[in-house]
Design a protein around this motif. Structure first.
Motif, short mmCIF file in Angstrom:
data_model
loop_
_atom_site.label_atom_id
_atom_site.label_comp_id
_atom_site.label_asym_id
_atom_site.label_seq_id
_atom_site.Cartn_x
_atom_site.Cartn_y
_atom_site.Cartn_z
N ASP A 68 -31.69 22.24 -8.33
CA ASP A 68 -32.99 22.18 -7.64
C ASP A 68 -33.69 23.53 -7.63
N GLY A 69 -32.94 24.62 -7.81
CA GLY A 69 -33.51 25.96 -7.80
C GLY A 69 -33.90 26.46 -9.18
N CYS A 70 -33.84 25.61 -10.19
CA CYS A 70 -34.22 25.99 -11.55
C CYS A 70 -35.70 25.72 -11.75
N LYS A 71 -36.43 26.76 -12.14
CA LYS A 71 -37.87 26.64 -12.36
C LYS A 71 -38.22 27.12 -13.75
N THR A 72 -39.24 26.51 -14.33
CA THR A 72 -39.65 26.82 -15.69
C THR A 72 -41.15 27.04 -15.73
N LYS A 73 -41.58 28.01 -16.53
CA LYS A 73 -43.00 28.26 -16.73
C LYS A 73 -43.22 28.49 -18.22
N ALA A 74 -44.01 27.63 -18.83
CA ALA A 74 -44.29 27.75 -20.26
C ALA A 74 -45.57 28.55 -20.46
N GLY A 75 -45.49 29.56 -21.32
CA GLY A 75 -46.63 30.37 -21.66
C GLY A 75 -46.98 30.21 -23.12
N LEU A 76 -47.89 31.04 -23.60
CA LEU A 76 -48.30 30.95 -24.99
C LEU A 76 -47.21 31.40 -25.95
N ARG A 77 -46.42 32.39 -25.57
CA ARG A 77 -45.40 32.94 -26.46
C ARG A 77 -43.97 32.65 -26.01
N ASN A 78 -43.78 32.43 -24.72
CA ASN A 78 -42.44 32.31 -24.15
C ASN A 78 -42.34 31.15 -23.18
N ILE A 79 -41.12 30.71 -22.95
CA ILE A 79 -40.80 29.80 -21.86
C ILE A 79 -39.91 30.59 -20.92
N CYS B 260 -37.55 30.86 -17.62
CA CYS B 260 -36.71 30.01 -16.78
C CYS B 260 -36.05 30.87 -15.70
N SER B 261 -36.18 30.44 -14.47
CA SER B 261 -35.51 31.08 -13.34
C SER B 261 -34.44 30.11 -12.88
N ILE B 262 -33.18 30.55 -12.92
CA ILE B 262 -32.05 29.69 -12.59
C ILE B 262 -31.38 30.21 -11.33
N GLN B 263 -31.32 29.37 -10.30
CA GLN B 263 -30.74 29.74 -9.02
C GLN B 263 -29.21 29.67 -9.10
N LYS B 264 -28.53 30.78 -8.78
CA LYS B 264 -27.07 30.77 -8.73
C LYS B 264 -26.62 29.99 -7.50
N ASP B 265 -25.49 29.30 -7.61
CA ASP B 265 -24.96 28.54 -6.49
C ASP B 265 -24.51 29.47 -5.37
N GLN B 266 -23.89 30.58 -5.75
CA GLN B 266 -23.46 31.58 -4.77
C GLN B 266 -24.02 32.92 -5.16
N LYS B 267 -24.48 33.66 -4.16
CA LYS B 267 -25.05 34.98 -4.41
C LYS B 267 -23.94 35.92 -4.89
N GLY B 268 -24.22 36.69 -5.90
CA GLY B 268 -23.25 37.61 -6.46
C GLY B 268 -23.59 37.94 -7.90
N TRP B 269 -23.04 39.01 -8.41
CA TRP B 269 -23.32 39.45 -9.78
C TRP B 269 -22.29 38.88 -10.74
N TRP B 270 -22.78 38.29 -11.81
CA TRP B 270 -21.91 37.76 -12.85
C TRP B 270 -21.52 38.88 -13.80
N LYS B 271 -20.28 38.82 -14.32
CA LYS B 271 -19.81 39.81 -15.29
C LYS B 271 -20.56 39.69 -16.61
N ARG B 272 -20.99 38.47 -16.93
CA ARG B 272 -21.68 38.20 -18.19
C ARG B 272 -22.49 36.91 -18.00
N LEU B 273 -23.26 36.56 -18.98
CA LEU B 273 -24.08 35.35 -18.89
C LEU B 273 -23.27 34.07 -19.06
N LEU B 274 -22.33 34.08 -20.01
CA LEU B 274 -21.62 32.86 -20.37
C LEU B 274 -20.19 32.84 -19.86
N LYS B 275 -19.62 31.63 -19.71
CA LYS B 275 -18.22 31.49 -19.28
C LYS B 275 -17.26 32.12 -20.27
N THR B 276 -17.50 31.89 -21.54
CA THR B 276 -16.60 32.38 -22.57
C THR B 276 -16.62 33.91 -22.64
N GLU B 277 -15.48 34.49 -22.95
CA GLU B 277 -15.40 35.94 -23.08
C GLU B 277 -15.75 36.40 -24.49
#
Length: 152
Positions: A63-74, A76-93
């Motif tokens: 529900d916290g994911c928002k998208t805005k399409a522009g002329l050059r880019n799309i 996306c703002s993605i709400q994390k379930d829990q506040k905190g810093w991720w080590k990387r973007l993806l699960k895989t190392e």
């Protein structure tokens, strides 16, 4: 056959920002799943299909994911379930795919989060427009004066 657009990412303690570089995209479809699955599909300007799925590092709030399409880019703002810093973007190392890159224009380190303004704030659509609408011939390169002239 589907192609992959360039994807730039940055994070804050509560959100992940994805910028999909796909000018004049049509039929944009984005799906966010609670376990951290993010799917994107769109049609390019010449009718070519673009698609990718990312298994994000942690769970998200769909529900916290928002998208805005522009002329050059799309954007996306993605709400994390829990506040905190991720080590990387993806699960895989493993090293991420070559089309996924860090968005240094929006990047913020953990210790700087409270002292900097949030360029991609949901309340500030002007930040999205300025990132999206401008054109630059130097492709993001910084201007550095000629060193020989500076020495004189």
């Amino acid at each position: 056959m589907s192609r992959h657009p360039e994807v730039l990412w940055a994070q804050r303690s509560d959100k992940v920002y994805l910028t999909v570089a796909l000018p004049d995209a049509k039929d944009i479809n984005i799906k966010c799943e609670p376990q951290g699955s993010f799917s994107f599909s769109a049609t390019g300007v010449q009718g070519e299909p673009f698609h990718f799925t990312l298994d994000l590092y942690g769970p998200i709030t769909p529900d916290g994911c928002k998208t805005k399409a522009g002329l050059r880019n799309i954007l996306c703002s993605i709400q994390k379930d829990q506040k905190g810093w991720w080590k990387r973007l993806l699960k895989t190392e493993e090293k991420p795919a070559p089309y996924i890159k860090v968005d240094w224009n929006k990047w913020c380190d953990e210790d700087e989060e409270d002292t900097t303004t949030d360029l991609a704030s949901d309340d500030d659509d002007a930040a999205y427009v300025s990132q999206d609408g401008g054109s630059s011939d130097d492709d993001g390169m910084l201007y550095l004066p000629d060193l020989e002239k500076a020495r004189k």
